[in-house]
Structures are given as C-alpha cells and as structure tokens.
Design an enzyme around this catalytic site. Structure first.
Site, short mmCIF file in Angstrom:
data_model
loop_
_atom_site.label_atom_id
_atom_site.label_comp_id
_atom_site.label_asym_id
_atom_site.label_seq_id
_atom_site.Cartn_x
_atom_site.Cartn_y
_atom_site.Cartn_z
N ASP A 167 0.83 -1.19 0.00
CA ASP A 167 0.00 0.00 0.00
C ASP A 167 0.87 1.25 0.00
O ASP A 167 2.09 1.18 0.19
CB ASP A 167 -1.00 -0.02 1.16
CG ASP A 167 -0.34 0.01 2.52
OD1 ASP A 167 0.42 0.96 2.79
OD2 ASP A 167 -0.59 -0.89 3.33
N ARG A 168 0.26 2.38 -0.21
CA ARG A 168 1.00 3.62 -0.45
C ARG A 168 2.01 3.93 0.64
O ARG A 168 3.14 4.36 0.37
CB ARG A 168 0.01 4.79 -0.55
CG ARG A 168 0.67 6.14 -0.85
CD ARG A 168 -0.31 7.27 -0.62
NE ARG A 168 -0.71 7.32 0.79
CZ ARG A 168 -1.66 8.13 1.26
NH1 ARG A 168 -2.32 8.91 0.42
NH2 ARG A 168 -1.96 8.13 2.54
#
Length: 340
Positions: A167-168
């Site tokens: 994820d980011r």
C-alpha cells in the site's frame, strides 16, 4: 528450517540439469531428464515438475520449436526417458504484451528515482519508497511505480504484471513480471507459498512475548472506504510476528512479520488489534501524533492535508525469496541497511 532452505530442498527434488540459452533473441530452456520422471509425458513434466500453468503449456505448444526432445520437435504427449534433453521455447527477450489497452503516462517528476534491486528477462524487483502508489487508481495515474516500470521498459502502451502490492505508505521490495508467462508462474508460486516476503515493523510499546500470531478476519470499515478492521464477518487473515529488538528508551519493539492471505492493510490492522500499532501509522495508531482525537477524524481526509510531512510508516518489506521461473532455482533479496 528457514524459508530459503525450504526452497532449496524443494528445488533439489526437481533433480534435473537445466539451463537457459538465448539465441537470436529467442530463449530456450534445456532440461536433462532425471530418472524420477521416467516415462512422463512432456505435458506432465511441464505441469508437475516445472509447475507451469495449462495456459503457459498451451503457449509453448504453439510456438515454433516449442518442445524439442534430443534435437527433434515432438508433441506434448511424447514420453521422456532418463538422460534425454528436453528443450522448450520460452517467451522471447523483450517480449511484452503490447496489445493491452493500458496506456502509460510519463512518470510524474515528483516521483523518487526508480531503484532497481534485480532485473532479468522475466522479473524486475524494485525498492518502493513510502507515499508512492504501486499502480494506477483514481487520482493516481502518472505518479505510480507502475508508470516508472513501464517507461523503464520502453512501453508507452502495454501490460506489466505486479506480483503482490504494497500500500501507499508501506515501503520495501516490490516485484513486477515483464510478461504473462512469468506472471503466471509467480502467481502460482504465491498460491503455493514459494514466493515469500518478510516485513519489519517498529510497533508502539514493549512486546513481552518473543513471538505471537494474530488470526482474525478483516473487513472494510463500512463508514470509511480506505480503512479496514477486525470483524467476524471479514475475510480470513493470519499474521505471524517475532520480536527482534526491544527499545525501552523509546518504548517500541522491532518485529519481523510474515502474513498469510495478504489482505489490505493486514499487518497494520492486526498490530493495532494486538495493542501494538505500527509507529507512524496515521490510520490505525491514534496516539503516535499525540492527537486528542483518533486520526480517523474526518479532518484527516480533507483535501490539502500534508500527508508527505508526516512521520513515515515504520513498515517495510525487507526480505523476499522465490524460485526463478523455468529453472526453479532458489533466489532471495534483502535490504541490509539498519532500520530505524
């Protein structure tokens, strides 16, 4: 037995001499048949020994010189014998899926430079920084790792294949396959547990146990799209953690973490559930910024919040191991530098 030793043992059971040859831009894999596979059909050998999918076997079947036994072209139902040499035609060097509808914008200038850890004809391993998105999504079209990979490969149009994602806010090792054959092989490896990642995470508080497991289902929170939670109606998820270091001065613990199932935000959700949320986690660690209100307060999601100014999430995929496509040789990568 650690994971890499497990892969070595698994690879040894294949038992055949093997190599990949590049000739005029074409790639061929050569296998010397071991006695353990006497009288296998070529189809069975490719499926059961090399673990190639039915789709990849069909592609090999229809390639020119797709399957050759002791120098002679043969069909997939031909039986092999100990000591024979089987040659199969792989995807060509630089063969990409350019018929895809995917069109890649030039990578945004604000992205950090692409950091390549390992690259060959099939795979490219990268180091992702925190706050970088892996693949395009609404609001993120040019500022993704996938854009950088596509342009690195010279693809303004075409398909590349992320094998798992981070994820980011999570940093560390990310894998892309360059062609659909390699993607298919690594997807099977993920399903069978041969492609393996280890994460390291600094979590709040001193973890007393030397190791622990959180085996709780995870679902998307109904009221906040980007947030997950432990809930009995969620998807199965299991997270294993081992203590590496206890930092009493800063009241935190360094863990090595592995996961089963790979749900969105799984490690972050499970560590928070265990009472040791990850340091710097704006979604699941309400006290890491000293806020009076939980970070899920609506102001967190207002446009213009300086997310890039926050402390990085202390979660990183730092080690990975896999079996190389076709040769199925154990490989591993590890980020060595001190993690603070």
């Amino acid at each position: 037995m650690d994971w890499f030793t497990f892969l070595e043992e698994k690879q040894r059971r294949i038992g055949s001499m093997k190599e990949i040859e590049v000739r005029d831009g074409m790639r061929f894999a050569h296998y010397t048949i071991d006695a353990a596979y006497e009288d296998y059909t070529i189809h069975r050998y490719l499926r059961e020994v090399l673990h190639l999918s039915e789709r990849i076997v069909r592609r090999i079947k229809y390639r020119r010189d797709g399957s050759v036994l002791d120098g002679q072209y043969v069909y997939m139902n031909e039986r092999v014998h100990a000591g024979q040499t089987l040659t199969i035609r792989l995807s060509d060097v630089g063969e990409y899926d350019t018929n895809s509808e995917s069109v890649w914008e030039a990578p945004a200038a604000l992205l950090p430079p692409l950091e390549i850890l390992y690259e060959d004809c099939d795979l490219i391993f990268l180091r992702k920084k925190d706050h970088v998105v892996c693949h395009p999504s609404p609001g993120h079209y040019a500022d993704t790792l996938a854009n950088q990979v596509a342009w690195h490969l010279g693809l303004a149009r075409g398909k590349i294949f992320p094998i798992g994602r981070l994820d980011r806010d999570t940093s560390g090792i990310v894998l892309f396959a360059k062609n659909s054959d390699a993607a298919g092989i690594l997807t099977v490896e993920r399903m069978e547990g041969d492609y393996h990642k280890v994460y390291r995470a600094w979590v709040d508080g001193i973890v007393e146990e030397d190791s622990f497991t959180v085996d709780k289902p995870i679902r998307q929170r109904p009221d906040v799209l980007m947030v997950r939670e432990v809930h009995m109606d969620g998807q199965e998820a299991t997270t294993h953690a081992t203590v590496v270091e206890r930092d009493y001065e800063r009241n935190r613990t360094l863990l090595h973490v592995t996961i089963e199932h790979g749900r969105t935000h799984q490690i972050r959700v499970h560590m928070a559930y265990a009472g040791h949320p990850i340091c710097g986690d704006v979604l699941y660690n309400p006290k890491c910024f000293g806020w009076e209100e939980h970070p899920l307060h609506k102001d967190l999601f207002k446009e213009g919040n300086p997310i890039s100014d926050w402390e990085p999430l202390k979660l990183e995929a730092f080690r990975t191991s896999w079996l190389s496509p076709y040769l199925r040789e154990p490989q591993k990568l590890e980020l060595q530098e001190e993690y603070k």
